[in-house]
Structures are given as C-alpha cells and as structure tokens.
Scaffold this motif. Structure first.
Motif, PDB file in Angstrom:
ATOM      1  N   ASN A  33      48.037  62.656  45.479  1.00 48.63           N
ATOM      2  CA  ASN A  33      46.701  62.053  45.503  1.00 48.63           C
ATOM      3  C   ASN A  33      46.733  60.528  45.449  1.00 48.63           C
ATOM      4  N   THR A  34      47.945  59.937  45.481  1.00 47.59           N
ATOM      5  CA  THR A  34      48.068  58.475  45.489  1.00 47.59           C
ATOM      6  C   THR A  34      48.026  57.965  46.928  1.00 47.59           C
ATOM      7  N   VAL A  35      47.140  56.988  47.176  1.00 45.86           N
ATOM      8  CA  VAL A  35      46.979  56.406  48.506  1.00 45.86           C
ATOM      9  C   VAL A  35      47.285  54.910  48.411  1.00 45.86           C
ATOM     10  N   TYR A  36      48.031  54.383  49.375  1.00 40.99           N
ATOM     11  CA  TYR A  36      48.476  52.990  49.324  1.00 40.99           C
ATOM     12  C   TYR A  36      47.867  52.173  50.466  1.00 40.99           C
ATOM     13  N   LEU A  37      47.478  50.956  50.150  1.00 42.71           N
ATOM     14  CA  LEU A  37      46.991  50.000  51.144  1.00 42.71           C
ATOM     15  C   LEU A  37      47.993  48.855  51.233  1.00 42.71           C
ATOM     16  N   SER A  38      48.452  48.556  52.456  1.00 46.47           N
ATOM     17  CA  SER A  38      49.426  47.480  52.668  1.00 46.47           C
ATOM     18  C   SER A  38      48.899  46.506  53.705  1.00 46.47           C
ATOM     19  N   GLY A  48      56.235  52.082  58.738  1.00 47.93           N
ATOM     20  CA  GLY A  48      57.188  52.443  57.700  1.00 47.93           C
ATOM     21  C   GLY A  48      56.559  52.310  56.337  1.00 47.93           C
ATOM     22  N   VAL A  49      57.371  52.431  55.301  1.00 45.91           N
ATOM     23  CA  VAL A  49      56.893  52.320  53.921  1.00 45.91           C
ATOM     24  C   VAL A  49      57.671  51.205  53.243  1.00 45.91           C
ATOM     25  N   PHE A  50      57.022  50.064  53.042  1.00 43.67           N
ATOM     26  CA  PHE A  50      57.667  48.893  52.457  1.00 43.67           C
ATOM     27  C   PHE A  50      56.904  48.484  51.197  1.00 43.67           C
ATOM     28  N   SER A  51      57.583  48.571  50.054  1.00 43.83           N
ATOM     29  CA  SER A  51      56.912  48.314  48.780  1.00 43.83           C
ATOM     30  C   SER A  51      56.393  46.884  48.672  1.00 43.83           C
ATOM     31  N   GLU A  52      57.092  45.932  49.347  1.00 44.35           N
ATOM     32  CA  GLU A  52      56.665  44.537  49.247  1.00 44.35           C
ATOM     33  C   GLU A  52      55.363  44.266  49.994  1.00 44.35           C
ATOM     34  N   GLN A  53      54.940  45.198  50.856  1.00 43.03           N
ATOM     35  CA  GLN A  53      53.706  45.003  51.618  1.00 43.03           C
ATOM     36  C   GLN A  53      52.476  45.577  50.911  1.00 43.03           C
ATOM     37  N   ILE A  54      52.684  46.405  49.903  1.00 42.44           N
ATOM     38  CA  ILE A  54      51.570  47.109  49.253  1.00 42.44           C
ATOM     39  C   ILE A  54      50.701  46.134  48.461  1.00 42.44           C
ATOM     40  N   ILE A  55      49.384  46.185  48.701  1.00 43.35           N
ATOM     41  CA  ILE A  55      48.444  45.312  47.986  1.00 43.35           C
ATOM     42  C   ILE A  55      47.419  46.102  47.181  1.00 43.35           C
ATOM     43  N   PHE A  65      38.591  62.384  48.151  1.00 44.12           N
ATOM     44  CA  PHE A  65      38.017  61.085  48.502  1.00 44.12           C
ATOM     45  C   PHE A  65      38.760  59.948  47.799  1.00 44.12           C
ATOM     46  N   PHE A  66      39.009  58.869  48.548  1.00 38.89           N
ATOM     47  CA  PHE A  66      39.607  57.665  47.985  1.00 38.89           C
ATOM     48  C   PHE A  66      38.895  56.443  48.567  1.00 38.89           C
ATOM     49  N   GLU A  67      39.030  55.307  47.891  1.00 37.24           N
ATOM     50  CA  GLU A  67      38.392  54.091  48.396  1.00 37.24           C
ATOM     51  C   GLU A  67      39.119  52.854  47.893  1.00 37.24           C
ATOM     52  N   PHE A  68      39.294  51.883  48.792  1.00 40.99           N
ATOM     53  CA  PHE A  68      39.757  50.539  48.458  1.00 40.99           C
ATOM     54  C   PHE A  68      38.588  49.591  48.713  1.00 40.99           C
ATOM     55  N   LYS A  69      38.278  48.727  47.771  1.00 41.70           N
ATOM     56  CA  LYS A  69      37.207  47.768  47.997  1.00 41.70           C
ATOM     57  C   LYS A  69      37.460  46.504  47.186  1.00 41.70           C
ATOM     58  N   GLY A  70      36.891  45.405  47.633  1.00 43.12           N
ATOM     59  CA  GLY A  70      37.056  44.124  46.957  1.00 43.12           C
ATOM     60  C   GLY A  70      36.724  42.987  47.895  1.00 43.12           C
ATOM     61  N   ASP A  71      37.197  41.784  47.563  1.00 45.20           N
ATOM     62  CA  ASP A  71      36.901  40.607  48.381  1.00 45.20           C
ATOM     63  C   ASP A  71      38.109  39.688  48.508  1.00 45.20           C
ATOM     64  N   MET A  72      39.325  40.265  48.411  1.00 42.46           N
ATOM     65  CA  MET A  72      40.534  39.429  48.373  1.00 42.46           C
ATOM     66  C   MET A  72      41.245  39.332  49.717  1.00 42.46           C
ATOM     67  N   LEU A  73      40.753  40.016  50.752  1.00 40.44           N
ATOM     68  CA  LEU A  73      41.451  40.000  52.034  1.00 40.44           C
ATOM     69  C   LEU A  73      41.108  38.754  52.836  1.00 40.44           C
ATOM     70  N   ASP A  74      41.860  38.529  53.921  1.00 41.57           N
ATOM     71  CA  ASP A  74      41.601  37.385  54.796  1.00 41.57           C
ATOM     72  C   ASP A  74      40.275  37.563  55.520  1.00 41.57           C
ATOM     73  N   ALA A  75      39.624  36.429  55.787  1.00 40.73           N
ATOM     74  CA  ALA A  75      38.364  36.475  56.529  1.00 40.73           C
ATOM     75  C   ALA A  75      38.610  36.826  57.993  1.00 40.73           C
ATOM     76  N   GLU A  76      39.801  36.489  58.506  1.00 39.54           N
ATOM     77  CA  GLU A  76      40.156  36.821  59.882  1.00 39.54           C
ATOM     78  C   GLU A  76      40.813  38.197  59.944  1.00 39.54           C
ATOM     79  N   ILE A  82      47.394  52.099  55.782  1.00 39.14           N
ATOM     80  CA  ILE A  82      47.151  53.024  54.680  1.00 39.14           C
ATOM     81  C   ILE A  82      48.152  54.162  54.834  1.00 39.14           C
ATOM     82  N   HIS A  83      48.835  54.505  53.731  1.00 43.26           N
ATOM     83  CA  HIS A  83      49.784  55.605  53.836  1.00 43.26           C
ATOM     84  C   HIS A  83      49.750  56.487  52.599  1.00 43.26           C
TER      85      HIS A  83
END
Length: 351
Positions: A33-38, A48-55, A65-76, A82-83
C-alpha cells in the motif's frame, strides 16, 4: 460529464492555491500500500526505481486510494514518476540496487506545481493504465510507450536479421517524427534517450543521423526556449556536444590515433567499472553487516552454518546443541531478517 466538471473545478482550485494533487487507486490485494512519487532530473534514469529521486511517499487506504498534494514542485513542467512495488521495507534497498526491480510498476508523466492528476483503476483493477489531468501534456509518455509496444509487435512478426534491420530504420524515423508531433520537448527527450542509448539497436542509426540531421540542434533550441533552467536541457546540450566531438575526432584522425583513442576509452571504462564494482561491494558489505547486527552472537554462528548448507542435525552436532534449539535459532533468524527460507537468507549474504 460529472468527471469532466470535477476535473475543471479541481484545476481552477489548484491554480488559485498554486498546489498540485496527484491521486489515484491501486489494488491493495496485489501491491504493497506504499506509493512513491519521484522527480526525474536525469533522463538517463527515466525508468526504474531510484531512491535518490523519491520526493514523496503516500499510503493507500482500504479502498486503494492514495494522494500526493502540496506546493513544493516546480512551476514549469517536469518529469515525474509514481511507482509501487511488492517489496517489504527490509527487502527494498537490496532489490532496488542499480534502479532495477522486477516486482514494481511505474507511471511516467509530465506535471507542474498546480496540476490536478487522477489515476483511476481500469478494467479488471489494472493499475496506472489511464491518466486524467488538467495538464494536456501529462500523458505524452503513455502515448510514446504505446507506440513502442507497436514497434515490439512489428519486430516479433518475423524474427530475422533482415527484418530487424528494416524495422530499425523504419521505427527510428517513426519515433523521431512522433516526438515532434507531440509538440513537447520533454516527450522528445524521452524518445531521444531511447534511440541514443548505446544498448539500443537504434543507436547506430542515431550516430549516422547525428552527422547530417539538423533535428538535434533544433531540439536544443526548443529545450532552451521552453525549459531554460531545467536540468534536462543542460544534460542534453552536454551529451550532444560530446557525441559530435567524438564523431569529429573519429572522422579526422588516422587509424593510429584512432586506436589510441579506443584504448583510452577502454581503459577509462575499465576504471569506471572497477570503481562501480568497489562501490557495489562496499554497499553490500555495509548492508550485510547491518543485517548481522540484528542477530545475537549465537544466532550469527547458526547463520554461518546455514550459509554453508549444513542441516539442522549437523549444526546441532557442531555446536553441541539440541536440534530443537537449532530450529528455534533458525526461526528467530528468519524473523529478524524478514525472510521465509534458507534460500532467501542466503540471497542476502552470498555473492
């Protein structure tokens, strides 16, 4: 109609609050049930699966159901992944060594800080098959992957060297043209990383194409105009300049100098390989040391005998213990290492 209205409403809410929301559903009976956003900043590590890319990390609820939300990503726009996988917390670092994981599923997409993106389950509870997003560029990679599937089917129709060469020539051009039609430089980079990969059958066509085709310089301009500050742009420019330099060096030097260049590259490659191997060995030693520290001294002794394929009876005889005591130690070892059998335990320690 309701879903479209909801996406529009979420889109405007995201713009007003400058927040992103990436949500969806997974089948929790099949996946952890763990979902990763990189965030992918190196297009040579786009899949692939790279731990240094996970944010970010989210946990799916009972419905999946899962969700990532916030305001820390780039504007561009940037490339995100997601993996999900089937690895336990203890096994994850070992199984994901070098970015490879056979028991994972990923989805690449384009997004920015105010995008609303939804990943619903498709027919038969299939995961990551459909993208609903406020960003029209979001599903560019899905479209390209679909075209690559058509390419693999074409290769499989008749397996021969002649058929492969004809398909190489056809699909090299097809992929390149398709990237331009998408009108998204990041999508073109995805295709470029594939056709220019030295392990790809299309690499030879890329080398020849680079000599005379102005496409690559035009792509550089498109990247500079659209994503002047993105790491992909700098990476692409460096690679193209390096490849062109190598082409010029090979074409202008005689065979004597050519051989020395090959030897130099070979020597450099050997040094790099030795370095990577040493890092891998050091990393593995650190991991195995950490795993051993979880065990008591007696359990470590029993583990050493297990790794030598000794039976419980032989271990009991060597250590002057009862067979039942050996079984108890063995069960404790399995529990602490999060494994189910001797073979799994040996896979953690044997080379």
């Amino acid at each position: 109609m309701y879903r479209s209205c909801l996406l529009i409403l979420l889109f405007w809410c995201g713009i007003i609050n400058a927040q992103y929301s990436f949500s969806g559903y997974i089948d929790t009976e099949e996946w952890q049930n763990t979902v990763y956003l990189s965030i992918v900043e190196d297009y040579r590590k786009i899949s692939g699966v790279f731990s240094e890319q996970i944010i970010g990390r989210a946990y799916a609820d009972a419905t999946g159901f899962f969700e990532f939300k916030g305001d820390m990503l780039d504007a561009e726009n940037r490339i995100y992944r997601i993996h999900i996988d089937k690895c336990s917390e203890t096994q994850r670092d070992i199984n994901h060594f070098n970015g490879r994981c056979d028991n994972s599923l990923e989805l690449l997409f384009i997004a920015n800080n105010h995008d609303i993106l939804n990943l619903p389950l498709s027919f038969g509870n299939q995961v990551f098959c459909d993208i609903e997003s406020s960003n029209p560029k979001a599903n560019a990679f899905v479209k390209i992957d679909s075209l690559k599937e058509d390419m693999r089917f074409a290769y499989g129709e008749y397996r021969s060297q002649a058929n492969r060469k004809l398909n190489n020539k056809k699909w090299f051009k097809t992929l390149q043209d398709y990237g331009k039609k998408l009108n998204e430089p990041l999508a073109e980079l995805y295709i470029y990383s594939y056709i220019s990969d030295r392990s790809s059958d299309l690499h030879n066509y890329y080398v020849e194409d680079l000599k005379n085709n102005p496409y690559y310089d035009k792509l550089k301009i498109r990247l500079q105009n659209t994503y002047p500050k993105a790491p992909y742009t700098k990476q692409y420019i460096s690679e193209i300049e390096a490849d062109k330099y190598m082409l010029a060096a090979f074409s202008n030097q005689d065979s004597y100098t050519h051989n020395y260049l090959i030897y130099g590259l070979l020597f450099t490659s050997i040094l790099i390989n030795f370095y990577l191997v040493s890092i891998a060995i050091k990393t593995r030693k650190t991991k195995t040391k950490t795993l051993r520290e979880k065990l008591s001294k007696q359990e470590q002794v029993v583990l050493d005998h297990l790794l030598k394929n000794k039976s419980n009876k032989d271990i009991a005889s060597s250590l002057f213990l009862s067979v039942s005591t050996v079984k108890t130690h063995t069960n404790n070892i399995y529990k602490k290492l999060n494994v189910q059998s001797r073979d799994e335990a040996k896979s953690l320690f044997n080379k």
